[in-house]
Design an enzyme around this catalytic site. Structure first.
Site, PDB file in Angstrom:
ATOM      1  N   SER A 106       0.851  -1.190   0.000  1.00  0.00           N
ATOM      2  CA  SER A 106       0.000   0.000   0.000  1.00  0.00           C
ATOM      3  C   SER A 106       0.881   1.231   0.000  1.00  0.00           C
ATOM      4  O   SER A 106       2.014   1.193   0.509  1.00  0.00           O
ATOM      5  CB  SER A 106      -0.906   0.022   1.237  1.00  0.00           C
ATOM      6  OG  SER A 106      -1.531   1.290   1.390  1.00  0.00           O
ATOM      7  N   TYR A 119      -1.596  -0.840  10.151  1.00  0.00           N
ATOM      8  CA  TYR A 119      -1.742  -0.998   8.704  1.00  0.00           C
ATOM      9  C   TYR A 119      -0.471  -0.610   7.945  1.00  0.00           C
ATOM     10  O   TYR A 119       0.057  -1.429   7.175  1.00  0.00           O
ATOM     11  CB  TYR A 119      -2.957  -0.216   8.190  1.00  0.00           C
ATOM     12  CG  TYR A 119      -3.203  -0.431   6.719  1.00  0.00           C
ATOM     13  CD1 TYR A 119      -3.675  -1.654   6.251  1.00  0.00           C
ATOM     14  CD2 TYR A 119      -2.949   0.577   5.791  1.00  0.00           C
ATOM     15  CE1 TYR A 119      -3.887  -1.871   4.899  1.00  0.00           C
ATOM     16  CE2 TYR A 119      -3.162   0.376   4.440  1.00  0.00           C
ATOM     17  CZ  TYR A 119      -3.629  -0.849   3.997  1.00  0.00           C
ATOM     18  OH  TYR A 119      -3.841  -1.061   2.648  1.00  0.00           O
ATOM     19  N   LYS A 123       2.094  -3.160   5.778  1.00  0.00           N
ATOM     20  CA  LYS A 123       2.353  -3.007   4.347  1.00  0.00           C
ATOM     21  C   LYS A 123       3.821  -2.687   4.069  1.00  0.00           C
ATOM     22  O   LYS A 123       4.365  -3.088   3.029  1.00  0.00           O
ATOM     23  CB  LYS A 123       1.431  -1.941   3.764  1.00  0.00           C
ATOM     24  CG  LYS A 123      -0.042  -2.339   3.776  1.00  0.00           C
ATOM     25  CD  LYS A 123      -0.261  -3.669   3.063  1.00  0.00           C
ATOM     26  CE  LYS A 123      -1.718  -4.064   2.977  1.00  0.00           C
ATOM     27  NZ  LYS A 123      -1.930  -5.319   2.225  1.00  0.00           N
TER      28      LYS A 123
END
Length: 212
Positions: A106, A119, A123
């Protein structure tokens, strides 16, 4: 994806049915660990947007509100799950004489964005894993790359409302979400002979949110 035995079982079925594997796309992942965390994050994002519109300061505070189990769940799915799938797929890709792996990272793993740390941490780990594994598997003619998109026009993103989407678009020069079909075309490129000289790379279809 967080259960290595379940992942191994899935690839055992691939081996039994086909004997080999040509392409692995690691697309399974979560951006929050549960529905409560999604609502909590949406509420903070809405506060940030309101403050920005009114010219008021607002500093989100995430760290002290993240319990161990939430951090662990996101890491287990996004990082462990990606690793489990690559590990289980490698023998099948070798049996095919080569192939391609594409991992979903991401843009959040490449740039600093205000969000819960689990998160972007997960990633960024996928990016590091991609680069490491690409070197190991290159002698077997197996290419390993990653995608690091920004917002994609899917239910996972738009469920948080248009204001959330507009906040994301404010971070990128191209003021629209990527369509799933656009991302799919990039996956086809990286998985096919057209991308035969790409390995260890991170492509970021992010509308310019990441420039490198």
């Amino acid at each position: 994806m967080a259960d290595s035995a379940a992942v191994n079982d899935a690839f055992d079925r691939v081996k039994a049915d086909h004997g080999k594997l040509d392409i692995l796309i690691n697309a399974a992942g979560v951006n929050t660990p549960n529905r409560w965390a999604t609502r909590w994050l949406d509420d903070i994002n809405h506060h940030m947007l309101d403050a920005a519109r009114n010219g008021e300061p607002f500093a989100p505070e995430f760290l002290e509100q993240i319990p161990d189990e939430d951090f662990d769940r996101v890491m287990k799915i996004n990082v462990n799950g990606t690793f489990f799938a690559i590990r289980a797929a490698a023998p099948l890709l070798k049996a095919a004489g080569g192939g391609a792996i594409v991992n979903f990272a991401s843009v959040a793993g490449l740039v600093g964005l205000p969000m819960p740390a689990y998160y972007p941490a997960s990633k960024a780990a996928v990016v590091g894993m991609t680069r490491a594994v690409s070197g190991e598997l290159a002698p077997f003619n197996i290419r390993v790359n990653a995608l690091a998109p920004a917002g994609i026009n899917t239910a996972l993103l738009t469920q948080s409302g248009d204001e959330h989407v507009q906040a994301l678009l404010a971070l990128q020069p191209l003021k629209r979400l990527a369509e799933p079909e656009e991302i799919a075309r990039t996956l086809v490129f990286l998985s096919s002979d057209a991308g035969a000289h790409y390995t260890g790379q991170v492509l970021s279809p992010s509308g310019g949110a990441y420039l490198a």
